[in-house]
Scaffold this motif. Structure first.
Motif, PDB file in Angstrom:
ATOM      1  N   SER A 187       3.704   5.558  18.783  1.00 35.83           N
ATOM      2  CA  SER A 187       4.281   4.154  19.169  1.00 35.83           C
ATOM      3  C   SER A 187       4.873   3.319  18.096  1.00 35.83           C
ATOM      4  CB  SER A 187       3.216   3.223  19.716  1.00 35.83           C
ATOM      5  OG  SER A 187       1.995   3.274  18.739  1.00 35.83           O
ATOM      6  N   LEU A 188       4.745   3.625  16.755  1.00 37.16           N
ATOM      7  CA  LEU A 188       5.388   3.181  15.527  1.00 37.16           C
ATOM      8  C   LEU A 188       6.754   3.681  15.306  1.00 37.16           C
ATOM      9  CD1 LEU A 188       1.980   1.961  13.960  1.00 37.16           C
ATOM     10  CD2 LEU A 188       3.540   0.555  15.695  1.00 37.16           C
ATOM     11  N   ALA A 189       7.517   2.645  14.365  1.00 36.00           N
ATOM     12  CA  ALA A 189       8.578   3.303  13.843  1.00 36.00           C
ATOM     13  C   ALA A 189       8.919   3.422  12.444  1.00 36.00           C
ATOM     14  CB  ALA A 189       9.917   2.336  14.330  1.00 36.00           C
ATOM     15  N   ARG A 190       9.221   4.442  11.932  1.00 39.06           N
ATOM     16  CA  ARG A 190       9.136   4.429  10.272  1.00 39.06           C
ATOM     17  C   ARG A 190      10.015   3.278   9.610  1.00 39.06           C
ATOM     18  NH1 ARG A 190       7.574   8.903   7.980  1.00 39.06           N
ATOM     19  NH2 ARG A 190       7.985  10.073   9.870  1.00 39.06           N
ATOM     20  N   PRO A 191       9.662   2.464   8.950  1.00 38.05           N
ATOM     21  CA  PRO A 191      10.371   1.423   8.299  1.00 38.05           C
ATOM     22  C   PRO A 191      11.434   1.954   7.443  1.00 38.05           C
ATOM     23  CG  PRO A 191       7.955   1.005   8.086  1.00 38.05           C
ATOM     24  CD  PRO A 191       8.161   2.168   8.361  1.00 38.05           C
ATOM     25  N   ALA A 192      12.614   1.306   7.694  1.00 39.10           N
ATOM     26  CA  ALA A 192      13.990   1.726   7.210  1.00 39.10           C
ATOM     27  C   ALA A 192      13.818   1.688   5.578  1.00 39.10           C
ATOM     28  CB  ALA A 192      15.250   0.771   7.421  1.00 39.10           C
ATOM     29  N   HIS A 193      13.067   0.602   5.180  1.00 42.77           N
ATOM     30  CA  HIS A 193      13.078   0.547   3.535  1.00 42.77           C
ATOM     31  C   HIS A 193      12.266   1.627   2.966  1.00 42.77           C
ATOM     32  CE1 HIS A 193       9.145  -1.428   4.627  1.00 42.77           C
ATOM     33  NE2 HIS A 193       8.765  -1.258   3.462  1.00 42.77           N
ATOM     34  N   TRP A 194      11.539   2.388   3.748  1.00 44.65           N
ATOM     35  CA  TRP A 194      10.737   3.660   3.223  1.00 44.65           C
ATOM     36  C   TRP A 194      11.699   4.732   2.578  1.00 44.65           C
ATOM     37  CZ3 TRP A 194       5.933   5.072   6.531  1.00 44.65           C
ATOM     38  CH2 TRP A 194       5.310   3.943   6.616  1.00 44.65           C
ATOM     39  N   THR A 195      12.932   4.942   3.168  1.00 43.12           N
ATOM     40  CA  THR A 195      13.867   5.678   2.721  1.00 43.12           C
ATOM     41  C   THR A 195      15.259   5.139   2.156  1.00 43.12           C
ATOM     42  OG1 THR A 195      14.771   5.670   4.883  1.00 43.12           O
ATOM     43  CG2 THR A 195      13.116   7.315   4.672  1.00 43.12           C
ATOM     44  N   THR A 196      15.348   4.059   2.494  1.00 47.59           N
ATOM     45  CA  THR A 196      16.582   3.483   1.723  1.00 47.59           C
ATOM     46  C   THR A 196      16.190   2.461   0.430  1.00 47.59           C
ATOM     47  OG1 THR A 196      16.322   1.489   2.932  1.00 47.59           O
ATOM     48  CG2 THR A 196      17.612   3.153   3.898  1.00 47.59           C
ATOM     49  N   THR A 220       0.672  -1.262  -0.252  1.00 45.04           N
ATOM     50  CA  THR A 220      -0.016   0.087   0.114  1.00 45.04           C
ATOM     51  C   THR A 220       0.899   1.237   0.066  1.00 45.04           C
ATOM     52  OG1 THR A 220      -1.871  -1.195   1.129  1.00 45.04           O
ATOM     53  CG2 THR A 220      -1.833   1.217   1.245  1.00 45.04           C
ATOM     54  N   ASP A 221       0.621   2.131  -0.887  1.00 47.00           N
ATOM     55  CA  ASP A 221       1.476   3.347  -0.841  1.00 47.00           C
ATOM     56  C   ASP A 221       1.012   4.429   0.201  1.00 47.00           C
ATOM     57  OD1 ASP A 221       2.888   5.479  -1.537  1.00 47.00           O
ATOM     58  OD2 ASP A 221       2.582   5.517  -3.548  1.00 47.00           O
ATOM     59  N   LEU A 222       1.588   4.689   0.966  1.00 44.54           N
ATOM     60  CA  LEU A 222       1.302   5.508   2.132  1.00 44.54           C
ATOM     61  C   LEU A 222       2.065   6.783   2.193  1.00 44.54           C
ATOM     62  CD1 LEU A 222       1.055   3.077   5.291  1.00 44.54           C
ATOM     63  CD2 LEU A 222      -1.072   4.115   4.074  1.00 44.54           C
ATOM     64  N   THR A 223       2.618   7.112   1.010  1.00 41.17           N
ATOM     65  CA  THR A 223       3.560   8.218   0.859  1.00 41.17           C
ATOM     66  C   THR A 223       2.524   9.469   1.311  1.00 41.17           C
ATOM     67  OG1 THR A 223       4.921   7.337  -0.901  1.00 41.17           O
ATOM     68  CG2 THR A 223       4.812   9.769  -0.660  1.00 41.17           C
ATOM     69  N   ASP A 224       3.119  10.350   2.351  1.00 41.06           N
ATOM     70  CA  ASP A 224       2.889  11.823   2.604  1.00 41.06           C
ATOM     71  C   ASP A 224       1.263  11.366   3.297  1.00 41.06           C
ATOM     72  OD1 ASP A 224       4.791  13.161   1.808  1.00 41.06           O
ATOM     73  OD2 ASP A 224       4.126  13.332  -0.264  1.00 41.06           O
ATOM     74  N   ALA A 225       0.960  10.121   3.882  1.00 40.65           N
ATOM     75  CA  ALA A 225      -0.379   9.999   4.365  1.00 40.65           C
ATOM     76  C   ALA A 225      -0.306  10.542   5.668  1.00 40.65           C
ATOM     77  CB  ALA A 225      -0.791   8.446   4.334  1.00 40.65           C
ATOM     78  N   ASP A 226      -1.410  10.844   6.343  1.00 40.00           N
ATOM     79  CA  ASP A 226      -1.360  10.945   7.688  1.00 40.00           C
ATOM     80  C   ASP A 226      -2.206   9.962   8.603  1.00 40.00           C
ATOM     81  OD1 ASP A 226      -1.674  12.296  10.226  1.00 40.00           O
ATOM     82  OD2 ASP A 226      -2.468  14.247   9.535  1.00 40.00           O
ATOM     83  N   LEU A 227      -1.352   9.404   9.322  1.00 38.82           N
ATOM     84  CA  LEU A 227      -1.871   8.144  10.220  1.00 38.82           C
ATOM     85  C   LEU A 227      -1.764   8.488  11.709  1.00 38.82           C
ATOM     86  CD1 LEU A 227       0.173   5.556   8.138  1.00 38.82           C
ATOM     87  CD2 LEU A 227      -2.099   5.299   8.448  1.00 38.82           C
ATOM     88  N   THR A 228      -1.592   9.681  11.958  1.00 42.62           N
ATOM     89  CA  THR A 228      -1.595  10.038  13.347  1.00 42.62           C
ATOM     90  C   THR A 228      -3.160  10.097  13.944  1.00 42.62           C
ATOM     91  OG1 THR A 228      -1.772  12.418  12.709  1.00 42.62           O
ATOM     92  CG2 THR A 228       0.533  11.693  13.146  1.00 42.62           C
ATOM     93  N   GLY A 229      -2.949   9.248  15.380  1.00 43.05           N
ATOM     94  CA  GLY A 229      -4.498   9.089  15.589  1.00 43.05           C
ATOM     95  C   GLY A 229      -4.976   8.008  15.007  1.00 43.05           C
ATOM     96  N   ALA A 230      -4.563   7.238  14.110  1.00 45.21           N
ATOM     97  CA  ALA A 230      -5.223   5.910  13.386  1.00 45.21           C
ATOM     98  C   ALA A 230      -4.784   4.903  14.834  1.00 45.21           C
ATOM     99  CB  ALA A 230      -4.449   5.571  12.236  1.00 45.21           C
ATOM    100  N   PHE A 231      -5.819   3.809  14.802  1.00 47.05           N
ATOM    101  CA  PHE A 231      -5.601   3.029  16.040  1.00 47.05           C
ATOM    102  C   PHE A 231      -5.450   1.690  15.502  1.00 47.05           C
ATOM    103  CE2 PHE A 231      -9.660   4.947  16.199  1.00 47.05           C
ATOM    104  CZ  PHE A 231     -10.574   3.875  16.149  1.00 47.05           C
ATOM    105  N   PHE A 232      -5.112   0.659  16.460  1.00 49.98           N
ATOM    106  CA  PHE A 232      -4.772  -0.754  16.159  1.00 49.98           C
ATOM    107  C   PHE A 232      -3.842  -1.036  14.964  1.00 49.98           C
ATOM    108  CE2 PHE A 232      -9.470  -0.934  18.204  1.00 49.98           C
ATOM    109  CZ  PHE A 232      -8.789  -0.930  19.512  1.00 49.98           C
ATOM    110  N   GLY A 262       6.166   3.864   2.099  1.00 47.05           N
ATOM    111  CA  GLY A 262       5.829   5.066   2.681  1.00 47.05           C
ATOM    112  C   GLY A 262       7.011   6.126   2.392  1.00 47.05           C
ATOM    113  N   SER A 263       7.111   7.006   2.984  1.00 43.21           N
ATOM    114  CA  SER A 263       8.000   8.225   2.681  1.00 43.21           C
ATOM    115  C   SER A 263       8.086   8.953   4.094  1.00 43.21           C
ATOM    116  CB  SER A 263       7.544   9.191   1.676  1.00 43.21           C
ATOM    117  OG  SER A 263       6.511  10.068   2.140  1.00 43.21           O
ATOM    118  N   VAL A 264       9.263   9.957   4.042  1.00 42.55           N
ATOM    119  CA  VAL A 264       9.595  10.696   5.023  1.00 42.55           C
ATOM    120  C   VAL A 264       8.400  11.521   5.563  1.00 42.55           C
ATOM    121  CG1 VAL A 264      12.056  10.772   4.860  1.00 42.55           C
ATOM    122  CG2 VAL A 264      10.648  12.444   3.940  1.00 42.55           C
ATOM    123  N   GLY A 265       7.386  11.795   4.781  1.00 40.73           N
ATOM    124  CA  GLY A 265       6.364  12.781   4.802  1.00 40.73           C
ATOM    125  C   GLY A 265       5.315  12.091   5.299  1.00 40.73           C
ATOM    126  N   THR A 266       5.518  10.512   5.355  1.00 39.96           N
ATOM    127  CA  THR A 266       4.097   9.825   6.216  1.00 39.96           C
ATOM    128  C   THR A 266       4.439  10.299   7.433  1.00 39.96           C
ATOM    129  OG1 THR A 266       4.505   8.193   4.635  1.00 39.96           O
ATOM    130  CG2 THR A 266       3.084   7.605   6.222  1.00 39.96           C
TER     131      THR A 266
END
Length: 280
Positions: A269-278, A237-249, A260-264
């Protein structure tokens, strides 16, 4: 709110995989089939060819490049170290009798399901709007933790599916209460087939996407604040620049399976996956 976030992080400390305290159970107990996620077939109970004598993956840094993407999106929610160090008291399946290994491999998936429930219930208890069910959620949390500490015999006999159903009733109610405060139209897309859907910039605030199929969907720039994502399939799923703050579960494995991207924007409580940027 800040105190609730701190408590949530503390409560979830034991619900994250700690490979240093595990005997590589996910690399042995679970089966996988040659596919886009795995380069080879492996039956349950057979060590992966990449598993070393030290219970470490020999190609950990090259998993994606060598066709084992499925391994990079898996999380045991701390079940590996629980079974290794608590259920079996630090006894290694390699050095014990064959019966011990079999029992460890049978119990591991059960504890993994219980720990995933602990993750969800812990999060539900941070939802202020879900206070009407907090007492029931605390009882469910205590029972689930107690079950996860059962003996190998108790865990093998546990009807974990029935327990999941009971807890899910509470999680669903918590979701409904939390999403009721989100303004605008809140569509119920539970289990919806949204594979490859073009949802760029979509307003999905407060939407229930429980168990929805969002494989390869375009959610670029989508607003998912307050959305329920429990069990949603976010593979590719392409979550580039999507806003998931407040999304739950939402869980780390779901994010790891997505793009995703650095703009996601992510929940704290969650970490940005390394492969999103590398890209690796």
């Amino acid at each position: 709110m800040l105190n609730a976030m701190r408590e949530e992080r503390a409560d979830r400390a034991g619900l994250r995989g700690d490979c240093e305290r595990c005997f590589g159970l996910c690399c042995v107990a679970l089966p996988f089939a040659a596919s886009a996620d795995f380069a080879v077939d492996k039956p349950a109970g057979t060590p992966c060819r990449n598993l070393g004598e030290d219970h470490r993956c020999g190609i950990h840094v090259r998993l994606r490049r060598e066709g084992f993407t499925g391994c990079t999106v898996y999380d045991c929610f701390g079940a590996g170290q629980k079974v290794s160090q608590v259920t079996f008291g630090g006894q290694d399946w390699r050095t014990g009798p064959p019966d011990r290994a079999r029992r460890m491999f049978d119990v591991f998936p059960v504890v993994r399901q219980l720990h995933e429930l602990l993750w969800y219930v812990t999060e539900a208890l941070t939802l202020t709007a879900a206070r009407p069910v907090h007492a029931d959620l605390r009882r469910a949390l205590e029972k689930t933790e107690r079950l996860s500490r059962g003996t190998p015999q108790e865990l093998a006999a546990l009807d974990v599916g029935a327990h999941r159903q009971d807890v899910n009733v509470l999680l669903l109610r918590a979701s409904e209460l939390a999403r009721a405060g989100v303004r605008g139209r809140r569509r119920d897309r539970r289990g919806a087939d949204l594979m490859g859907a073009r949802l760029k910039g979509a307003d999905l605030r407060g939407v229930s996407l429980r168990g929805a199929y969002l494989i390869a969907a375009d959610l670029t720039g989508a607003d998912l604040r307050g959305a329920d994502l429990i069990g949603a399939d976010l593979r590719d799923t392409d979550l580039t620049d999507a806003d998931l703050t407040g999304a739950f579960f939402l869980t780390q494995p779901q994010l790891d399976a997505a793009r995703g991207s650095v703009g996601t924007r992510l929940p704290g409580s969650l970490a940005r996956p390394a492969h999103w940027t590398t890209g690796l």
